[in-house]
Design a protein around this motif. Structure first.
Motif, mmCIF file in Angstrom:
data_model
loop_
_atom_site.group_PDB
_atom_site.id
_atom_site.type_symbol
_atom_site.label_atom_id
_atom_site.label_comp_id
_atom_site.label_asym_id
_atom_site.label_seq_id
_atom_site.Cartn_x
_atom_site.Cartn_y
_atom_site.Cartn_z
ATOM 1 N N GLY A 139 0.799 -24.040 -33.787
ATOM 2 C CA GLY A 139 1.791 -25.099 -33.727
ATOM 3 C C GLY A 139 1.970 -25.699 -32.350
ATOM 4 N N VAL A 140 1.591 -24.978 -31.307
ATOM 5 C CA VAL A 140 1.737 -25.491 -29.943
ATOM 6 C C VAL A 140 0.630 -26.498 -29.660
ATOM 7 N N ARG A 141 1.019 -27.665 -29.143
ATOM 8 C CA ARG A 141 0.013 -28.693 -28.808
ATOM 9 C C ARG A 141 -0.565 -28.455 -27.418
ATOM 10 N N THR A 142 0.305 -28.390 -26.417
ATOM 11 C CA THR A 142 -0.155 -28.186 -25.038
ATOM 12 C C THR A 142 0.813 -27.259 -24.313
ATOM 13 N N ALA A 143 0.299 -26.635 -23.273
ATOM 14 C CA ALA A 143 1.145 -25.791 -22.414
ATOM 15 C C ALA A 143 0.857 -26.152 -20.969
ATOM 16 N N THR A 144 1.911 -26.411 -20.228
ATOM 17 C CA THR A 144 1.811 -26.700 -18.807
ATOM 18 C C THR A 144 2.529 -25.588 -18.053
ATOM 19 N N VAL A 145 1.853 -25.027 -17.065
ATOM 20 C CA VAL A 145 2.434 -23.953 -16.274
ATOM 21 C C VAL A 145 2.657 -24.477 -14.861
ATOM 22 N N ASN A 146 3.914 -24.472 -14.442
ATOM 23 C CA ASN A 146 4.289 -24.957 -13.110
ATOM 24 C C ASN A 146 4.615 -23.765 -12.227
ATOM 25 N N LEU A 147 3.958 -23.683 -11.089
ATOM 26 C CA LEU A 147 4.215 -22.613 -10.137
ATOM 27 C C LEU A 147 5.309 -23.050 -9.178
ATOM 28 N N VAL A 148 6.396 -22.279 -9.142
ATOM 29 C CA VAL A 148 7.529 -22.601 -8.265
ATOM 30 C C VAL A 148 7.878 -21.381 -7.427
ATOM 31 N N PHE A 149 8.485 -21.615 -6.284
ATOM 32 C CA PHE A 149 8.892 -20.505 -5.416
ATOM 33 C C PHE A 149 10.368 -20.577 -5.059
ATOM 34 N N GLU A 150 11.125 -21.378 -5.787
ATOM 35 C CA GLU A 150 12.570 -21.468 -5.603
ATOM 36 C C GLU A 150 13.227 -21.170 -6.931
ATOM 37 N N PRO A 151 14.072 -20.205 -7.070
ATOM 38 C CA PRO A 151 14.425 -19.259 -6.020
ATOM 39 C C PRO A 151 13.310 -18.249 -5.791
ATOM 40 N N GLU A 152 13.323 -17.666 -4.629
ATOM 41 C CA GLU A 152 12.322 -16.660 -4.296
ATOM 42 C C GLU A 152 12.529 -15.432 -5.184
ATOM 43 N N TRP A 153 11.423 -14.882 -5.706
ATOM 44 C CA TRP A 153 11.493 -13.719 -6.593
ATOM 45 C C TRP A 153 11.876 -12.471 -5.798
ATOM 46 N N ASP A 154 12.685 -11.618 -6.409
ATOM 47 C CA ASP A 154 12.918 -10.281 -5.858
ATOM 48 C C ASP A 154 13.066 -9.295 -7.011
ATOM 49 N N LYS A 155 13.042 -8.013 -6.702
ATOM 50 C CA LYS A 155 12.989 -6.987 -7.752
ATOM 51 C C LYS A 155 14.232 -6.974 -8.641
ATOM 52 N N ASP A 156 15.321 -7.567 -8.223
ATOM 53 C CA ASP A 156 16.521 -7.629 -9.052
ATOM 54 C C ASP A 156 16.329 -8.533 -10.278
ATOM 55 N N MET A 157 15.276 -9.343 -10.284
ATOM 56 C CA MET A 157 14.995 -10.235 -11.407
ATOM 57 C C MET A 157 14.266 -9.521 -12.552
#
Length: 103
Positions: free
Chosen positions: A73-91
């Motif tokens: 059922g999925v037509r397309t997938a776009t993956v956006n790389l972001v760095f805000e907010p910065e990842w930390d282990k609490d996530m």
């Protein structure tokens, strides 16, 4: 198929994508920041990495894109790389923290 059903399949599929250096999937690591699904079932995902200079970045992003586009059922997938907010282990999910020994 409804948007809700597609979203459930997206989360399930994201739980099959792993950073090759970490034995936890990208969803439970907290690397997925946003998932948007249009009425036509085009997917846009904002995700980050555990480190900006991750050597597996292209591999992980392509794995996410291919797996999401394999969902019926999925037509397309776009993956956006972001760095805000910065990842930390609490996530990370409780499951991921337990797996990696943070609990």
């Amino acid at each position: 198929m409804t948007k809700f059903e597609i979203e459930e399949k997206i989360v399930a599929m994201l739980k099959t994508v792993y950073d090759p250096e970490i034995p936890v999937d990208v969803y439970n690591l907290g690397l997925i920041y946003k998932i948007d699904v249009t009425d036509d079932f085009d997917i846009s995902v904002d995700m980050t990495l555990t480190a900006p200079n991750c050597p597996a970045a292209e591999f992980i992003m392509e794995d996410v894109r291919q797996k999401l586009e394999s969902i019926e059922g999925v037509r397309t997938a776009t993956v956006n790389l972001v760095f805000e907010p910065e990842w930390d282990k609490d996530m990370m999910s409780e499951e991921a923290k337990l797996e990696l020994g943070f609990l």
